[in-house]
Scaffold this motif. Structure first.
Motif, PDB file in Angstrom:
ATOM      1  N   ARG A  58      25.981  35.778 119.057  1.00 57.23           N
ATOM      2  CA  ARG A  58      26.079  36.162 117.643  1.00 57.23           C
ATOM      3  C   ARG A  58      26.634  35.012 116.797  1.00 57.23           C
ATOM      4  O   ARG A  58      26.268  34.867 115.648  1.00 57.23           O
ATOM      5  CB  ARG A  58      26.934  37.416 117.483  1.00 57.23           C
ATOM      6  N   THR A  69      23.825  32.404 116.365  1.00 56.22           N
ATOM      7  CA  THR A  69      22.718  32.865 115.529  1.00 56.22           C
ATOM      8  C   THR A  69      23.192  33.234 114.121  1.00 56.22           C
ATOM      9  O   THR A  69      22.492  33.926 113.396  1.00 56.22           O
ATOM     10  CB  THR A  69      22.006  34.066 116.171  1.00 56.22           C
ATOM     11  N   THR A  70      24.390  32.814 113.748  1.00 61.75           N
ATOM     12  CA  THR A  70      24.966  32.974 112.407  1.00 61.75           C
ATOM     13  C   THR A  70      25.311  34.419 112.039  1.00 61.75           C
ATOM     14  O   THR A  70      25.560  34.730 110.882  1.00 61.75           O
ATOM     15  CB  THR A  70      24.074  32.408 111.272  1.00 61.75           C
ATOM     16  N   LEU A  71      25.292  35.322 113.010  1.00 60.66           N
ATOM     17  CA  LEU A  71      25.596  36.718 112.689  1.00 60.66           C
ATOM     18  C   LEU A  71      27.098  36.944 112.614  1.00 60.66           C
ATOM     19  O   LEU A  71      27.554  37.957 112.091  1.00 60.66           O
ATOM     20  CB  LEU A  71      24.986  37.651 113.735  1.00 60.66           C
ATOM     21  N   ARG A 126      19.126  29.223 110.808  1.00 62.08           N
ATOM     22  CA  ARG A 126      18.178  30.347 110.874  1.00 62.08           C
ATOM     23  C   ARG A 126      16.735  29.877 110.881  1.00 62.08           C
ATOM     24  O   ARG A 126      15.865  30.529 111.453  1.00 62.08           O
ATOM     25  CB  ARG A 126      18.405  31.304 109.708  1.00 62.08           C
ATOM     26  N   LEU A 170      15.741  34.856 117.774  1.00 60.49           N
ATOM     27  CA  LEU A 170      16.734  35.698 118.443  1.00 60.49           C
ATOM     28  C   LEU A 170      16.066  36.971 118.926  1.00 60.49           C
ATOM     29  O   LEU A 170      15.336  37.624 118.190  1.00 60.49           O
ATOM     30  CB  LEU A 170      17.861  36.052 117.464  1.00 60.49           C
ATOM     31  N   ASP A 221      20.429  42.847 112.133  1.00 62.12           N
ATOM     32  CA  ASP A 221      20.627  41.597 112.878  1.00 62.12           C
ATOM     33  C   ASP A 221      19.388  40.717 112.777  1.00 62.12           C
ATOM     34  O   ASP A 221      19.485  39.512 112.591  1.00 62.12           O
ATOM     35  CB  ASP A 221      20.871  41.889 114.366  1.00 62.12           C
ATOM     36  N   ARG A 222      18.247  41.342 112.953  1.00 64.84           N
ATOM     37  CA  ARG A 222      16.985  40.593 112.856  1.00 64.84           C
ATOM     38  C   ARG A 222      16.876  39.931 111.479  1.00 64.84           C
ATOM     39  O   ARG A 222      16.661  38.727 111.377  1.00 64.84           O
ATOM     40  CB  ARG A 222      15.808  41.547 113.102  1.00 64.84           C
ATOM     41  N   ARG A 250      19.196  39.289 109.332  1.00 59.84           N
ATOM     42  CA  ARG A 250      20.242  38.293 109.072  1.00 59.84           C
ATOM     43  C   ARG A 250      20.030  37.005 109.845  1.00 59.84           C
ATOM     44  O   ARG A 250      20.590  35.977 109.505  1.00 59.84           O
ATOM     45  CB  ARG A 250      21.618  38.887 109.386  1.00 59.84           C
ATOM     46  N   SER A 251      19.219  37.052 110.901  1.00 62.23           N
ATOM     47  CA  SER A 251      18.960  35.818 111.637  1.00 62.23           C
ATOM     48  C   SER A 251      17.731  35.095 111.085  1.00 62.23           C
ATOM     49  O   SER A 251      17.346  34.051 111.584  1.00 62.23           O
ATOM     50  CB  SER A 251      18.787  36.111 113.134  1.00 62.23           C
ATOM     51  N   LEU A 252      17.100  35.645 110.041  1.00 57.87           N
ATOM     52  CA  LEU A 252      15.940  35.000 109.421  1.00 57.87           C
ATOM     53  C   LEU A 252      16.378  34.178 108.207  1.00 57.87           C
ATOM     54  O   LEU A 252      17.361  34.520 107.549  1.00 57.87           O
ATOM     55  CB  LEU A 252      14.926  36.062 108.964  1.00 57.87           C
ATOM     56  N   PRO A 253      15.622  33.106 107.914  1.00 56.81           N
ATOM     57  CA  PRO A 253      16.002  32.265 106.773  1.00 56.81           C
ATOM     58  C   PRO A 253      15.579  32.891 105.453  1.00 56.81           C
ATOM     59  O   PRO A 253      14.942  32.252 104.630  1.00 56.81           O
ATOM     60  CB  PRO A 253      15.242  30.957 107.036  1.00 56.81           C
ATOM     61  N   GLN A 271      26.623  40.598 104.553  1.00 61.30           N
ATOM     62  CA  GLN A 271      26.776  39.348 105.285  1.00 61.30           C
ATOM     63  C   GLN A 271      27.745  39.478 106.456  1.00 61.30           C
ATOM     64  O   GLN A 271      27.734  38.668 107.360  1.00 61.30           O
ATOM     65  CB  GLN A 271      27.241  38.237 104.338  1.00 61.30           C
ATOM     66  N   ALA A 301      28.024  42.535 108.039  1.00 57.31           N
ATOM     67  CA  ALA A 301      27.603  43.682 108.841  1.00 57.31           C
ATOM     68  C   ALA A 301      27.255  43.238 110.247  1.00 57.31           C
ATOM     69  O   ALA A 301      26.552  42.266 110.443  1.00 57.31           O
ATOM     70  CB  ALA A 301      26.412  44.353 108.196  1.00 57.31           C
TER      71      ALA A 301
END
Lengths: 328, 267
Positions: free
Chosen positions: A48, A51-53, A76, A81, B92-93, B95-98, B262, B264
């Protein structure tokens, strides 16, 4: 080769619980790192952060040379992920899921649909592509989730327990796919609880427990580190287990491991076949019936047991609770 | 400028995803529209007989109240949807995208406006069937509907924030009920605040929901000179008072919700 994934002194705390306690990692380009550990060891927390979470409390994490804290968006753009549970929308079709991710990656009105179809074909989901994901099996969802991670052809991939919950066929299918990815030049960090998986896929293995590295190296190096050979016996009757344990303990160089359920005993020995034969002779004298026996080199399971004092598959509820709590 | 365009483009992609769900699971829409129909009929025919509205007809008084209550309840879908997305790892998906960091929330709140539009149409038809009429002009009626939707849009940002905060969609549904129920009942929605005891009446008079309802009644022409609004600024200027609240809610909860997004984490 440059390190595509790098961590220096990563720390993450959740109140009283320290999930990561100064983790250092480096994964050279084009290799697979297997991050291994029991539930609650900090594997997911590490993924996490990369992956910047999640922001680390201390330390530095870099992906493809980009600092996760300074330029999360840059990270990102370069990563894919695939999480522990398939993060695909079950009301959308497989195609719509991939198309959406493609558009969010700015592949465009033409690029995104094309890429979606390509990936569906590659992951053997063409026929199911226009059905809502609700109708997919667990293995199909995982494949779709992995496909979603690959939409933008990332250079670095993070797979968090990609085969947990899959049946053996689904698992081997997934392994083939992952191998292909790395043959294509990707760098991959894979977390797993399955030693067999790390053994099959990873170039390097890092074993962590309580947020700290307890061992690292190739599968062979780790096995050599534990050393010795193993004598393994399977008994016919459960009531003989204690007796056999004391017999084996006489010639073992470490603790005898007993799996009550399968009536299997494993003991590290040094001295090879004569030790096994002597043990068998004594058991015969005692009237213990042996169903199966053999010598083998240590597996990663033995490595794990030696290092952490617990087997990989014993997942206590406390461990699970620990893994889920900090995940908030 | 291009960052803003990207945000809206990403928001549209997310909104489209939410709307596909409405299409795929029509039961959801059926139930969200059935309950307001039930409310219209229950209040119109069961309680209507015992609630006196000076100089007017209760059903006509009732409709704007039901509209307001329903769109506010509809706003909770925003929070429940986000809580559900967190639980399933979909946030999560994203938030991991640009992609733009506010696009998921923009898309979510926008698609919930569409949901509310559908619900309002169904309720309007039901209302017309039991004798409700718009007695003003078309532009005024449209203004009335827009004001209802705008207020609900603001509320959906509160729900977005709560949805990202709570551990599961169930918690959100229960928690939001504790807020939306008193807010929509301690108001002029179903009864005249003039009949309420002192402090409750003061609350009802300054409750923004009362202002929305009063504004809608005026814009639909469902008021009567025999039943003038209480002499408080909020209800004498219901449109202005409603807009002040909309701006205030958005100013507070848009940044709060984006910050919470951000942070979450999946559970």
């Amino acid at each position: 080769m440059a390190d595509m994934i790098r961590a220096r002194g990563l720390v993450k705390r959740y109140g009283e619980v320290t999930a990561l306690d100064g983790l250092d990692l480096s994964v050279p380009e084009g290799t697979i790192l297997g991050l291994l550990g029991p539930n609650g060891a900090g594997k997911t927390t590490a993924v996490r952060i990369f992956t910047t979470l999640l922001e680390p409390d201390d330390g530095v994490a870099e992906v493809a040379g980009v600092d996760v804290r300074r330029d999360p968006r840059g990270v990102r753009r370069r990563i894919g992920l695939s999480g522990q549970y398939a993060a695909v929308d079950e009301y959308l079709t497989g195609y719509e899921n991939l198309d959406m991710v493609g558009r969010l990656h700015r592949l465009g009105r033409r690029g995104a649909p094309k890429r979606a179809r390509e990936l569906l074909e590659r992951f053997a989901l063409t026929d199911a592509g226009d059905r809502p994901v609700k109708t997919y099996s667990g293995g199909m969802r995982r494949r779709l989730d992995l496909a979603a991670a690959l939409v933008a052809e990332p250079t670095v991939l993070f797979l968090d327990e990609p085969t947990t919950g899959l049946d053996p066929r689904g698992r081997t299918g997934m392994w083939d796919v992952i191998r292909e990815l790395v043959d294509g030049g990707a760098t991959l960090l894979l977390t797993t609880q399955y030693l067999e998986e790390a053994d099959r896929l990873a170039d390097d293995i890092v074993v962590i427990d309580h947020g700290r590295i307890i061992a690292q190296g190739t599968a062979d190096q780790l096995k050599a580190q534990v050393g010795g050979e193993r004598v393994e016996l399977v008994l016919e009757q459960a009531e003989d287990v204690e007796l056999a344990r004391s017999v084996l303990a006489g010639s073992a160089v470490g603790a005898v491991v007993v799996d009550e359920h399968s009536r299997r005993l494993t003991a590290p020995v040094s001295g090879g076949a004569p030790v096994l034969m002597a043990a068998l002779a004594r058991l015969q004298d005692e009237g213990v019936k042996v169903l199966d026996f053999g010598m083998r080199r240590p597996t990663l399971d033995d490595v794990f047991l030696t290092l952490t004092g617990q087997t990989t598959r014993t997942t206590t509820e406390a461990d699970q609770a620990r893994e889920q709590e900090p995940a908030r | 400028m291009s960052a803003l365009l990207d945000t809206f483009a990403d928001g549209a992609i997310v909104a489209r995803r939410n709307l596909i769900k409405i299409k795929r699971v029509p039961d959801l829409l059926v139930f969200t529209t059935l309950s307001p129909i039930m409310f219209v009929l229950l209040f119109g025919y069961i309680f209507g007989g015992s609630i006196e509205i000076p100089g007017g007809n209760y059903r006509e008084f009732l409709i704007a109240g039901i509209f307001a209550q329903t769109v506010i309840f509809g706003a909770t879908i925003t929070g429940a949807g986000l809580a559900d997305d967190i639980q399933k790892g979909i946030i999560d998906r994203f938030r991991s995208l640009p992609m733009s960091q506010s696009a998921v929330l923009l898309g979510r709140t926008a698609s919930d406006v569409v949901n509310n539009v559908i619900v309002i149409v169904v309720m309007s038809v039901t209302g017309l069937a039991i004798g409700w009429r718009i007695r003003t002009s078309v532009p005024e009626a449209i203004a009335g509907f827009l004001l209802l939707l705008l207020f609900a849009y603001a509320v959906s940002w509160i729900m977005a924030y709560l949805g990202l905060l709570v551990p599961s969609p169930e918690v959100l549904n229960n928690a939001s009920f504790l807020v939306t129920f008193p807010l929509t009942f301690v108001a002029n929605t179903f009864a005249r605040p003039e009949t309420f005891p002192g402090p409750v009446r003061t609350f009802a008079n300054w409750n923004p929901v009362s202002a929305v309802v009063q504004a809608a009644r005026e814009l639909f022409g469902n008021t009567s000179p025999a039943n003038p609004p209480p002499d408080v600024w909020s209800l004498q200027n219901p449109v202005a008072y409603t807009l002040i609240w909309v701006v205030a809610i958005l100013a507070v909860f848009v940044p709060l919700a984006i910050r919470q997004y951000q942070r979450a984490a999946s559970r």
